[in-house]
Design a protein around this motif. Sequence first.
Motif, PDB file in Angstrom:
ATOM      1  N   GLY A  21       0.781  -1.219   0.000  1.00 42.29           N
ATOM      2  CA  GLY A  21       0.000   0.000   0.000  1.00 42.29           C
ATOM      3  C   GLY A  21       0.816   1.274   0.000  1.00 42.29           C
ATOM      4  N   ASP A  22       2.059   1.270   0.505  1.00 41.14           N
ATOM      5  CA  ASP A  22       2.862   2.477   0.531  1.00 41.14           C
ATOM      6  C   ASP A  22       3.766   2.544  -0.681  1.00 41.14           C
ATOM      7  N   LEU A  93     -11.725  21.954  -1.512  1.00 40.37           N
ATOM      8  CA  LEU A  93     -11.215  20.738  -2.148  1.00 40.37           C
ATOM      9  C   LEU A  93     -11.407  19.551  -1.217  1.00 40.37           C
ATOM     10  N   VAL A  94     -10.982  18.383  -1.700  1.00 36.20           N
ATOM     11  CA  VAL A  94     -11.124  17.137  -0.960  1.00 36.20           C
ATOM     12  C   VAL A  94      -9.746  16.520  -0.778  1.00 36.20           C
ATOM     13  N   VAL A  95      -9.489  16.024   0.421  1.00 39.57           N
ATOM     14  CA  VAL A  95      -8.233  15.345   0.730  1.00 39.57           C
ATOM     15  C   VAL A  95      -8.553  13.939   1.212  1.00 39.57           C
ATOM     16  N   SER A  96      -7.789  12.969   0.748  1.00 41.84           N
ATOM     17  CA  SER A  96      -8.011  11.583   1.167  1.00 41.84           C
ATOM     18  C   SER A  96      -6.675  10.913   1.442  1.00 41.84           C
ATOM     19  N   ARG A  97      -6.595  10.242   2.586  1.00 40.41           N
ATOM     20  CA  ARG A  97      -5.394   9.469   2.918  1.00 40.41           C
ATOM     21  C   ARG A  97      -5.598   8.065   2.366  1.00 40.41           C
ATOM     22  N   THR A  98      -4.851   7.714   1.333  1.00 39.94           N
ATOM     23  CA  THR A  98      -5.054   6.436   0.657  1.00 39.94           C
ATOM     24  C   THR A  98      -4.078   5.356   1.098  1.00 39.94           C
ATOM     25  N   ALA A  99      -3.041   5.740   1.860  1.00 39.42           N
ATOM     26  CA  ALA A  99      -2.085   4.789   2.427  1.00 39.42           C
ATOM     27  C   ALA A  99      -1.413   5.481   3.603  1.00 39.42           C
ATOM     28  N   ALA A 100      -0.625   4.726   4.354  1.00 42.73           N
ATOM     29  CA  ALA A 100       0.006   5.303   5.542  1.00 42.73           C
ATOM     30  C   ALA A 100       0.851   6.519   5.206  1.00 42.73           C
TER      31      ALA A 100
END
Length: 404
Positions: A21-22, A93-100
């Motif tokens: 994932g990273d 805007l939109v922020v998303s944490r998709t991995a560590a």
Amino acid sequence: MRDDRPPGSRRSCDRRPHRKGDPMIAGGETIATLATPHGRSAIATIVVAGPDAALAVDRHFFPLGKKGASASSVGDILVGHWRDSAEEAGEELVVSRTAAERVEVHCHGGVAASRRILNHLTAAGCREIAWADYARQSEISPIAAAARVALADARTSRTAGYLLDQYNGALQAELTTIAELLETEQVSDAQLRLQTLLAAANFGLHLIRPWLVVIAGRPNVGKSSLINALVGYERAIVFDQPGTTRDAVTAAAAFDGWPVELADTAGLRESDDAIEREGVARARKLQSAADLILLAIDQSAPWTKDDQTLVDAYPHAIIIHNKSDLPAAGDGVRPAGLEVSAERGDGIERLIATIGHAIVPTPPLPGTPLLFTPEQVAAAQQAAALLAEKRPAAAAQTLRMLLT
């Protein structure tokens, strides 16, 4: 002009090795990259990856909720404003944490909006890199990285489907199998599988490079009208004076889901005009590089020796008897071909289907492993040459270099 895949087609989704994932960014640095194409669009996506990704985003992201990127969990979607300070209104805007160690920022698609955010991120210590470089660094294998980059350049959903198969591991698995067969001295099986890969290499290379289809013929047979009819709009100038087209006119199209570059070239004839002679020379050069030639003939005009010369010169061309809306010359000596009226559109759908079948007579089944870059093809050819020299270990090593 259709871009449809056959009903019931299935794509491989489970061959690609599991990722943690990273992103694998070298040296533990934090990078920022624009993941969407440059230019105006509805939304632009900026990827920030590395150990300080969330901290860099938090310097300018002011969430509407209580937590910012650093306090968010993987999968969280945050809405807020991007601004220089708390006093500014900023941009929504939109922020998303998709991995560590990976955060995506989704902003308005204008160039200025994404450029401003990237400037802020670089000031916060991120290194800006090109998206293709990020893809190569963040994938677990060179083949997956190449497929990911190629997918961004795919022109149709049908070709993208085959590239997705390669991204999901179809080619990786096949090359691994061939290398293992060679290393265990099962040379005949490996050689057969390698030959199968090379036999489909031309198709694989065209997944991101369109097939070149050139319209050839004598002057004033309706070549420019044909290209306009095939693409559905006026791309080429139509004029009844012979020799009007002096240079190649190209247009992008998709026939049966296959990307095509159509080229309308100068009429083939001898001329005292230096510019027209140059146009004819360029036309012949383009025709020599074509994947398919459409040979246009005016069926309303008498058959000539020059017509026969062209038919003999291009034995594999699709012959088009254009101007079927006019009375036929009726000389009875013409070769078989498609009757078309570029002016009225008669026969154009049949011509499109014929072109699609001619460039890809038998499409590979979904999930088929395919070589799709020149580097991959060159390595496979080198491995085949090494096998011909009875050097299976060297051939296996050559293929292994594509895998890691």
